[in-house]
Enzyme design. Structure first.
Site, PDB file in Angstrom:
ATOM      1  N   TYR A 167       0.843  -1.203   0.000  1.00  0.00           N
ATOM      2  CA  TYR A 167       0.000   0.000   0.000  1.00  0.00           C
ATOM      3  C   TYR A 167       0.881   1.257   0.000  1.00  0.00           C
ATOM      4  O   TYR A 167       0.745   2.120  -0.863  1.00  0.00           O
ATOM      5  CB  TYR A 167      -0.897  -0.036   1.228  1.00  0.00           C
ATOM      6  CG  TYR A 167      -1.886   1.096   1.330  1.00  0.00           C
ATOM      7  CD1 TYR A 167      -3.011   1.151   0.504  1.00  0.00           C
ATOM      8  CD2 TYR A 167      -1.716   2.104   2.282  1.00  0.00           C
ATOM      9  CE1 TYR A 167      -3.933   2.185   0.616  1.00  0.00           C
ATOM     10  CE2 TYR A 167      -2.643   3.138   2.394  1.00  0.00           C
ATOM     11  CZ  TYR A 167      -3.748   3.178   1.564  1.00  0.00           C
ATOM     12  OH  TYR A 167      -4.650   4.201   1.688  1.00  0.00           O
ATOM     13  N   GLU A 203       4.155   1.801  -0.579  1.00  0.00           N
ATOM     14  CA  GLU A 203       5.037   2.016  -1.735  1.00  0.00           C
ATOM     15  C   GLU A 203       4.228   2.155  -3.025  1.00  0.00           C
ATOM     16  O   GLU A 203       4.623   2.878  -3.931  1.00  0.00           O
ATOM     17  CB  GLU A 203       6.059   0.880  -1.859  1.00  0.00           C
ATOM     18  CG  GLU A 203       7.040   0.790  -0.689  1.00  0.00           C
ATOM     19  CD  GLU A 203       8.055   1.941  -0.620  1.00  0.00           C
ATOM     20  OE1 GLU A 203       7.902   2.963  -1.328  1.00  0.00           O
ATOM     21  OE2 GLU A 203       9.017   1.815   0.163  1.00  0.00           O
ATOM     22  N   GLY A 204       3.096   1.444  -3.088  1.00  0.00           N
ATOM     23  CA  GLY A 204       2.214   1.599  -4.261  1.00  0.00           C
ATOM     24  C   GLY A 204       1.758   3.047  -4.379  1.00  0.00           C
ATOM     25  O   GLY A 204       1.793   3.648  -5.459  1.00  0.00           O
ATOM     26  N   ARG A 241     -10.701  -1.435  10.253  1.00  0.00           N
ATOM     27  CA  ARG A 241     -10.165  -0.137  10.667  1.00  0.00           C
ATOM     28  C   ARG A 241     -10.652   0.191  12.069  1.00  0.00           C
ATOM     29  O   ARG A 241     -11.702  -0.270  12.509  1.00  0.00           O
ATOM     30  CB  ARG A 241     -10.559   0.952   9.670  1.00  0.00           C
ATOM     31  CG  ARG A 241      -9.654   0.881   8.451  1.00  0.00           C
ATOM     32  CD  ARG A 241      -9.834   2.044   7.541  1.00  0.00           C
ATOM     33  NE  ARG A 241     -10.788   1.738   6.492  1.00  0.00           N
ATOM     34  CZ  ARG A 241     -10.961   2.485   5.406  1.00  0.00           C
ATOM     35  NH1 ARG A 241     -10.245   3.574   5.245  1.00  0.00           N
ATOM     36  NH2 ARG A 241     -11.838   2.160   4.486  1.00  0.00           N
ATOM     37  N   VAL A 242      -9.876   1.007  12.744  1.00  0.00           N
ATOM     38  CA  VAL A 242     -10.083   1.127  14.178  1.00  0.00           C
ATOM     39  C   VAL A 242     -11.459   1.689  14.545  1.00  0.00           C
ATOM     40  O   VAL A 242     -12.117   1.177  15.455  1.00  0.00           O
ATOM     41  CB  VAL A 242      -8.920   1.924  14.818  1.00  0.00           C
ATOM     42  CG1 VAL A 242      -8.902   3.385  14.404  1.00  0.00           C
ATOM     43  CG2 VAL A 242      -8.961   1.792  16.311  1.00  0.00           C
ATOM     44  N   PHE A 265     -14.130  -0.586  16.599  1.00  0.00           N
ATOM     45  CA  PHE A 265     -14.505  -0.234  17.980  1.00  0.00           C
ATOM     46  C   PHE A 265     -16.006   0.031  18.095  1.00  0.00           C
ATOM     47  O   PHE A 265     -16.645  -0.377  19.065  1.00  0.00           O
ATOM     48  CB  PHE A 265     -13.716   0.997  18.463  1.00  0.00           C
ATOM     49  CG  PHE A 265     -12.265   0.722  18.790  1.00  0.00           C
ATOM     50  CD1 PHE A 265     -11.700  -0.542  18.637  1.00  0.00           C
ATOM     51  CD2 PHE A 265     -11.436   1.755  19.262  1.00  0.00           C
ATOM     52  CE1 PHE A 265     -10.356  -0.788  18.923  1.00  0.00           C
ATOM     53  CE2 PHE A 265     -10.100   1.510  19.566  1.00  0.00           C
ATOM     54  CZ  PHE A 265      -9.557   0.250  19.392  1.00  0.00           C
ATOM     55  N   GLY A 290      -1.972   0.713  23.100  1.00  0.00           N
ATOM     56  CA  GLY A 290      -2.936   1.780  22.783  1.00  0.00           C
ATOM     57  C   GLY A 290      -2.334   3.174  22.851  1.00  0.00           C
ATOM     58  O   GLY A 290      -3.052   4.170  22.758  1.00  0.00           O
TER      59      GLY A 290
HETATM   60  P1  NAD Z   1     -12.639   1.769   0.249  1.00  0.00           P
HETATM   61  O1  NAD Z   1     -11.971   0.439   0.304  1.00  0.00           O
HETATM   62  O2  NAD Z   1     -13.959   1.904   0.912  1.00  0.00           O
HETATM   63  O3  NAD Z   1     -12.810   2.236  -1.259  1.00  0.00           O
HETATM   64  C1  NAD Z   1     -11.933   1.882  -2.288  1.00  0.00           C
HETATM   65  C2  NAD Z   1     -12.776   1.583  -3.524  1.00  0.00           C
HETATM   66  O4  NAD Z   1     -11.879   1.225  -4.602  1.00  0.00           O
HETATM   67  C3  NAD Z   1     -13.715   0.389  -3.330  1.00  0.00           C
HETATM   68  O5  NAD Z   1     -15.002   0.706  -3.781  1.00  0.00           O
HETATM   69  C4  NAD Z   1     -13.080  -0.715  -4.173  1.00  0.00           C
HETATM   70  O6  NAD Z   1     -14.011  -1.663  -4.652  1.00  0.00           O
HETATM   71  C5  NAD Z   1     -12.417   0.086  -5.266  1.00  0.00           C
HETATM   72  N1  NAD Z   1     -11.317  -0.624  -5.917  1.00  0.00           N
HETATM   73  C6  NAD Z   1     -10.293  -1.300  -5.327  1.00  0.00           C
HETATM   74  N2  NAD Z   1      -9.486  -1.829  -6.266  1.00  0.00           N
HETATM   75  C7  NAD Z   1     -10.018  -1.470  -7.477  1.00  0.00           C
HETATM   76  C8  NAD Z   1      -9.640  -1.714  -8.809  1.00  0.00           C
HETATM   77  N3  NAD Z   1      -8.547  -2.431  -9.136  1.00  0.00           N
HETATM   78  N4  NAD Z   1     -10.417  -1.202  -9.808  1.00  0.00           N
HETATM   79  C9  NAD Z   1     -11.533  -0.479  -9.526  1.00  0.00           C
HETATM   80  N5  NAD Z   1     -11.929  -0.213  -8.269  1.00  0.00           N
HETATM   81  C10 NAD Z   1     -11.179  -0.703  -7.260  1.00  0.00           C
HETATM   82  O7  NAD Z   1     -11.610   2.819   0.828  1.00  0.00           O
HETATM   83  P2  NAD Z   1     -11.764   4.387   1.159  1.00  0.00           P
HETATM   84  O8  NAD Z   1     -11.498   4.568   2.588  1.00  0.00           O
HETATM   85  O9  NAD Z   1     -13.006   4.911   0.564  1.00  0.00           O
HETATM   86  O10 NAD Z   1     -10.510   4.970   0.378  1.00  0.00           O
HETATM   87  C11 NAD Z   1     -10.640   5.621  -0.882  1.00  0.00           C
HETATM   88  C12 NAD Z   1      -9.276   6.133  -1.330  1.00  0.00           C
HETATM   89  O11 NAD Z   1      -8.778   7.064  -0.379  1.00  0.00           O
HETATM   90  C13 NAD Z   1      -8.237   5.025  -1.461  1.00  0.00           C
HETATM   91  O12 NAD Z   1      -7.431   5.286  -2.594  1.00  0.00           O
HETATM   92  C14 NAD Z   1      -7.417   5.161  -0.205  1.00  0.00           C
HETATM   93  O13 NAD Z   1      -6.102   4.729  -0.386  1.00  0.00           O
HETATM   94  C15 NAD Z   1      -7.495   6.658   0.051  1.00  0.00           C
HETATM   95  N6  NAD Z   1      -7.307   6.944   1.484  1.00  0.00           N
HETATM   96  C16 NAD Z   1      -8.300   6.704   2.381  1.00  0.00           C
HETATM   97  C17 NAD Z   1      -8.080   6.966   3.727  1.00  0.00           C
HETATM   98  C18 NAD Z   1      -9.136   6.725   4.788  1.00  0.00           C
HETATM   99  O14 NAD Z   1      -8.848   6.902   5.974  1.00  0.00           O
HETATM  100  N7  NAD Z   1     -10.345   6.372   4.454  1.00  0.00           N
HETATM  101  C19 NAD Z   1      -6.836   7.468   4.150  1.00  0.00           C
HETATM  102  C20 NAD Z   1      -5.854   7.661   3.204  1.00  0.00           C
HETATM  103  C21 NAD Z   1      -6.108   7.434   1.865  1.00  0.00           C
HETATM  104  N1  UDP Z   2      -6.279  -0.727  15.915  1.00  0.00           N
HETATM  105  C1  UDP Z   2      -6.631  -1.240  17.151  1.00  0.00           C
HETATM  106  N2  UDP Z   2      -7.683  -2.102  17.224  1.00  0.00           N
HETATM  107  C2  UDP Z   2      -8.424  -2.452  16.137  1.00  0.00           C
HETATM  108  C3  UDP Z   2      -8.080  -1.901  14.866  1.00  0.00           C
HETATM  109  C4  UDP Z   2      -6.988  -1.052  14.787  1.00  0.00           C
HETATM  110  O1  UDP Z   2      -5.993  -0.951  18.175  1.00  0.00           O
HETATM  111  O2  UDP Z   2      -9.388  -3.230  16.300  1.00  0.00           O
HETATM  112  C5  UDP Z   2      -5.137   0.215  15.832  1.00  0.00           C
HETATM  113  C6  UDP Z   2      -4.098  -0.133  14.764  1.00  0.00           C
HETATM  114  O3  UDP Z   2      -3.130  -1.028  15.274  1.00  0.00           O
HETATM  115  C7  UDP Z   2      -3.520   1.239  14.475  1.00  0.00           C
HETATM  116  C8  UDP Z   2      -4.697   2.188  14.655  1.00  0.00           C
HETATM  117  O4  UDP Z   2      -5.653   1.476  15.437  1.00  0.00           O
HETATM  118  O5  UDP Z   2      -2.522   1.570  15.421  1.00  0.00           O
HETATM  119  C9  UDP Z   2      -5.344   2.623  13.347  1.00  0.00           C
HETATM  120  O6  UDP Z   2      -5.607   1.469  12.587  1.00  0.00           O
HETATM  121  P1  UDP Z   2      -6.374   1.518  11.186  1.00  0.00           P
HETATM  122  O7  UDP Z   2      -6.294   0.143  10.619  1.00  0.00           O
HETATM  123  O8  UDP Z   2      -7.711   2.116  11.385  1.00  0.00           O
HETATM  124  O9  UDP Z   2      -5.534   2.561  10.306  1.00  0.00           O
HETATM  125  P2  UDP Z   2      -3.971   2.740   9.964  1.00  0.00           P
HETATM  126  O10 UDP Z   2      -3.156   1.824  10.823  1.00  0.00           O
HETATM  127  O11 UDP Z   2      -3.861   2.396   8.525  1.00  0.00           O
HETATM  128  O12 UDP Z   2      -3.715   4.155  10.268  1.00  0.00           O
END
Ligand code: NAD
Ligand code: UDP
Length: 315
Positions: A149, A151-152, A190-191, A195, A211
């Site tokens: 994720y 590096e992508g 996700r956290v 929760f 935590g």
């Molecule tokens: P999400 O998983 O709910 O949404 C991602 C969407 O992309 C999904 O609908 C999935 O089906 C679609 N998808 C995945 N691979 C695909 C592919 N190869 N072709 C077409 N569609 C594809 O996640 P989200 O939280 O809504 O995140 C949306 C974007 O925002 C992502 O790029 C994510 O990296 C970025 N982002 C989100 C957060 C966050 O906290 N929610 C934080 C940082 C970055």
């Molecule tokens: N986390 C946690 N309990 C859970 C899910 C996540 O303590 O049930 C922690 C996780 O280890 C991280 C933080 O909450 O430290 C945020 O995790 P999340 O997966 O939501 O996002 P990211 O780690 O990608 O920021």
């Protein structure tokens, strides 16, 4: 006469994508939602399908796509560690091949394109770079379980800036920090969603590690407003731009807050910290305030209550 923009949202069936589609449809644009429904679902956009200015196309962005659009928001990519680690090779392909295909499309039709990048490009930030500014180059493990994720997304940013320099593309790069709200996938681990679901079902709340690690949580509507404003900036503004809520919490504080807001009897239990879990994360949003005149408006209690309401009433 109002000029209707044709706007494509890749990843439009996901959590953030569906909120973005909703907003763009409401603003009377012609919206094309492109998604392969890997982590997103048609249910997230079902209410939009009856709108004449909304279309859904099932498509995997790792394959080329030929459409005519004015703007592209590239959100396609699984975002939660559980989902992006499920098929890590596909995750990298989605970020990298997906970016190449979306940039190729933008180049052909001269569309403006916004990349949903992430705070994960900063990896596990060192203390000197806390809160994180856009100028920080990050501290990322290139071979760990989160690398597909991180590096992508870093490579996608490189591609965006190379298409900008080499082909003059109009690009915008948003670095999104943890965002939450209604339509988060209930099983994506996700956290906030974990929760809340645990608390409303009176199950143990699973805190990973002790935590003490921190995150800063932005409510979805605030983030979407930031997206729209970033897309509307002058062509010479590319970002990268941090979008997030600078209010930082430990994960333990978030667990306690959710127990309180749900009036739950759940107990907190401690589990192993996943590998490469960043210890701290907080956005410096000075640039977003200055360039977009933007800052989050919804505080964490308000945002959590709306999200709790969603999870209590889903299905
Ligand atoms: P999400 O998983 O709910 O949404 C991602 C969407 O992309 C999904 O609908 C999935 O089906 C679609 N998808 C995945 N691979 C695909 C592919 N190869 N072709 C077409 N569609 C594809 O996640 P989200 O939280 O809504 O995140 C949306 C974007 O925002 C992502 O790029 C994510 O990296 C970025 N982002 C989100 C957060 C966050 O906290 N929610 C934080 C940082 C970055
Ligand atoms: N986390 C946690 N309990 C859970 C899910 C996540 O303590 O049930 C922690 C996780 O280890 C991280 C933080 O909450 O430290 C945020 O995790 P999340 O997966 O939501 O996002 P990211 O780690 O990608 O920021």
């Amino acid at each position: 006469m109002h000029f209707k923009k044709r706007i494509m949202v890749s990843g439009g069936c996901g959590f953030l994508g569906s909120h973005l589609c909703e907003r763009l449809v409401r603003d009377e644009n012609d919206v094309l939602c492109v998604d392969n429904c890997f982590t997103g679902t048609k249910n997230n956009i079902i209410h939009l399908l009856k709108e004449p200015n909304f279309e859904f196309i099932r498509h995997d962005v790792t394959f080329p796509l030929y459409l005519e659009v004015d703007e592209i928001y590239n959100l396609a990519c699984p975002a939660s560690p559980v989902h992006y680690q499920f098929d890590p090779v596909q995750t990298t392909k989605t970020s990298v091949h997906g970016a190449i295909n979306m940039l190729g499309l933008a180049k052909r039709v001269k569309a403006k394109i916004l990349q949903a990048s992430t705070s994960e490009v900063y990896g596990d930030p060192d203390k000197k770079n806390h809160p994180q500014k856009e100028t920080y180059w990050g501290n990322v493990n290139p071979i760990g379980v989160r690398s597909c994720y991180d590096e992508g997304k870093r490579c996608a940013e490189t591609l965006f800036f190379d298409y900008h320099r080499q082909h003059g593309l109009k690009i915008k790069v948003a670095r999104i920090f943890n965002t939450y709200g209604p339509r988060m996938h209930p099983d994506d681990g996700r956290v906030i969603s974990n929760f809340i679901i645990q608390a409303i079902n009176c199950k143990d709340i699973t805190v990973y590690g002790d935590g003490s690690q921190t995150r800063s949580f932005c409510y979805a509507d605030d983030l979407i407003e930031g997206f729209i404003r970033l897309m509307d900036t002058p062509d010479d503004f590319t970002g990268p731009l941090n979008l997030g809520n600078p209010k930082e919490f430990t994960i333990l504080e978030i667990a306690q807050k959710i127990i309180e807001l749900t009036a739950s009897d759940s107990k907190i239990i401690y589990k192993d910290l996943p590998s490469d879990d960043p210890q701290q994360r907080q956005p410096d949003i000075t640039q977003a305030r200055k360039v977009l005149g933007w800052a989050p408006l919804i505080n964490v209690e308000e945002g959590l209550l709306k999200t709790i309401h969603y999870f209590r009433h889903m299905n």
